[in-house]
Design an enzyme around this catalytic site. Structure first.
Site, short mmCIF file in Angstrom:
data_model
loop_
_atom_site.label_atom_id
_atom_site.label_comp_id
_atom_site.label_asym_id
_atom_site.label_seq_id
_atom_site.Cartn_x
_atom_site.Cartn_y
_atom_site.Cartn_z
N SER A 157 -3.57 -7.84 3.13
CA SER A 157 -3.68 -7.59 4.57
C SER A 157 -4.08 -8.87 5.32
O SER A 157 -3.57 -9.13 6.41
CB SER A 157 -4.71 -6.48 4.84
OG SER A 157 -4.29 -5.30 4.21
N ARG A 213 -2.23 -5.74 -8.30
CA ARG A 213 -1.06 -6.56 -8.01
C ARG A 213 -0.88 -7.67 -9.04
O ARG A 213 0.17 -7.86 -9.60
CB ARG A 213 -1.20 -7.19 -6.61
CG ARG A 213 -1.20 -6.18 -5.50
CD ARG A 213 -1.80 -6.73 -4.25
NE ARG A 213 -3.20 -7.08 -4.46
CZ ARG A 213 -3.96 -7.72 -3.61
NH1 ARG A 213 -3.45 -8.13 -2.48
NH2 ARG A 213 -5.22 -7.97 -3.87
N LYS A 270 -16.13 -6.21 6.32
CA LYS A 270 -14.88 -6.97 6.35
C LYS A 270 -14.43 -7.30 7.78
O LYS A 270 -13.41 -7.94 7.97
CB LYS A 270 -13.77 -6.18 5.65
CG LYS A 270 -13.61 -6.49 4.17
CD LYS A 270 -12.30 -5.92 3.65
CE LYS A 270 -11.84 -6.58 2.38
NZ LYS A 270 -10.56 -6.00 1.89
N HIS A 321 0.84 -1.21 0.00
CA HIS A 321 0.00 0.00 0.00
C HIS A 321 0.88 1.26 0.00
O HIS A 321 0.61 2.20 -0.73
CB HIS A 321 -0.89 0.05 1.25
CG HIS A 321 -1.97 -0.99 1.30
ND1 HIS A 321 -2.10 -1.89 2.32
CD2 HIS A 321 -2.97 -1.28 0.43
CE1 HIS A 321 -3.14 -2.68 2.10
NE2 HIS A 321 -3.69 -2.33 0.96
N1 COA Z 1 -0.35 -4.12 -1.34
C1 COA Z 1 -0.80 -5.01 -0.47
N2 COA Z 1 -2.08 -5.39 -0.39
C2 COA Z 1 -2.93 -4.82 -1.23
C3 COA Z 1 -2.54 -3.87 -2.18
C4 COA Z 1 -1.17 -3.52 -2.21
N3 COA Z 1 -0.70 -2.64 -3.07
N4 COA Z 1 -3.60 -3.49 -2.88
C5 COA Z 1 -4.64 -4.18 -2.39
N5 COA Z 1 -4.23 -5.00 -1.41
C6 COA Z 1 -5.03 -5.95 -0.65
C7 COA Z 1 -5.62 -5.38 0.58
O1 COA Z 1 -4.75 -5.52 1.65
C8 COA Z 1 -6.87 -6.21 0.72
O2 COA Z 1 -6.55 -7.41 1.33
P1 COA Z 1 -7.63 -8.17 2.24
O3 COA Z 1 -8.81 -8.45 1.37
O4 COA Z 1 -6.87 -9.38 2.63
O5 COA Z 1 -7.97 -7.27 3.38
C9 COA Z 1 -7.26 -6.48 -0.72
O6 COA Z 1 -6.10 -6.34 -1.46
C10 COA Z 1 -8.22 -5.51 -1.29
O7 COA Z 1 -8.48 -4.54 -0.38
P2 COA Z 1 -8.42 -2.97 -0.50
O8 COA Z 1 -7.44 -2.48 -1.48
O9 COA Z 1 -8.31 -2.44 0.88
O10 COA Z 1 -9.75 -2.68 -1.10
P3 COA Z 1 -11.09 -3.20 -0.59
O11 COA Z 1 -11.50 -4.11 -1.67
O12 COA Z 1 -11.14 -3.71 0.76
O13 COA Z 1 -11.86 -1.84 -0.52
C11 COA Z 1 -13.06 -0.02 -1.45
C12 COA Z 1 -12.38 -1.35 -1.63
C13 COA Z 1 -13.02 0.54 -0.07
C14 COA Z 1 -12.35 0.91 -2.37
C15 COA Z 1 -14.50 -0.31 -1.90
O14 COA Z 1 -15.09 -1.20 -1.02
C16 COA Z 1 -15.32 0.95 -2.02
O15 COA Z 1 -15.19 1.70 -2.96
N6 COA Z 1 -16.16 1.18 -1.03
C17 COA Z 1 -17.03 2.34 -1.04
C18 COA Z 1 -18.41 1.98 -1.57
C19 COA Z 1 -18.53 2.33 -3.02
O16 COA Z 1 -18.20 3.42 -3.46
N7 COA Z 1 -19.07 1.39 -3.79
C20 COA Z 1 -19.26 1.61 -5.21
C21 COA Z 1 -18.06 1.19 -6.01
S1 COA Z 1 -18.02 -0.56 -6.23
#
Ligand code: COA
Length: 163
Positions: A130, A92, A43, A19
């Site tokens: 994560s 990724r 989550k 991240h």
């Molecule tokens: N390095 C390490 N890990 C990474 C990474 C990186 N560069 N990029 C992503 N990840 C991992 C995260 O750690 C996470 O792991 P986990 O699932 O084991 O916790 C996973 O990839 C994806 O998580 P993250 O990047 O945190 O995104 P998310 O999918 O949890 O969250 C939001 C996505 C918050 C952006 C999304 O839910 C959102 O937009 N919410 C708001 C509601 C909305 O607008 N909805 C309409 C659009 S669909």
């Protein structure tokens, strides 16, 4: 032209070097990068929003154009509130693509004027997530190469409390 603002949303439970790598790369492309921590109760995050904010603020203290906020609701609404023109997401591996593609197009339907850009973290972080970090550290694995020291410290403390 005013300042160009981007939003990097995620759950960051906890933030990893992957991240942080995306934050560093994205901060160079925009005047301001807002790291937006989704509360994401679905989550069932291990860390509270306040703890995630504190960790990311510490990690980005040397990047002057990064701001850290928490949010509920739609990412595009957060973008509007901050006059952001772009959503940044890290990609990724190929398996991230389908989910990211759906999310980017949903966001585009909701806000056609806001672009999504994808940034590839450095390859050494391309397998990190994560959940993996939480699992490995809880089982005594050494992942100090992949998570910042302060996150490792907070994670160990948190895991001790929740046992
Ligand atoms: N390095 C390490 N890990 C990474 C990474 C990186 N560069 N990029 C992503 N990840 C991992 C995260 O750690 C996470 O792991 P986990 O699932 O084991 O916790 C996973 O990839 C994806 O998580 P993250 O990047 O945190 O995104 P998310 O999918 O949890 O969250 C939001 C996505 C918050 C952006 C999304 O839910 C959102 O937009 N919410 C708001 C509601 C909305 O607008 N909805 C309409 C659009 S669909």
């Amino acid at each position: 032209m005013g300042e160009r603002v981007a939003v990097y949303p995620g759950t960051f439970d906890p933030p990893t070097n992957g991240h942080l790598d995306v934050m560093k790369r994205a901060s160079k492309l925009f005047d301001k990068l807002i790291v937006a921590i989704a509360e994401n109760p679905d989550k069932k995050p291990l860390f509270t929003v306040a703890e995630r904010i504190k960790m990311i603020k510490e990690l980005t203290q040397n990047i002057p154009n990064v701001e850290v906020v928490a949010f509920n609701g739609l990412t595009v609404e957060l973008c509007r509130r901050h006059n952001a023109v772009c959503i940044v997401r890290g990609i990724r591996t190929f398996s991230d693509y389908e989910y990211e593609f759906q999310m980017a197009l949903t966001n585009r339907s909701l806000a056609p004027d806001i672009e999504t850009i994808f940034i590839m973290p450095s390859e050494e972080f391309s397998f990190l997530s994560s959940s993996m970090v939480k699992q490995a550290v809880s089982l005594g694995g050494d992942l100090s190469q992949f998570i910042p020291q302060i996150v490792l410290r907070c994670l160990k403390q948190k895991l001790k409390q929740t046992k």
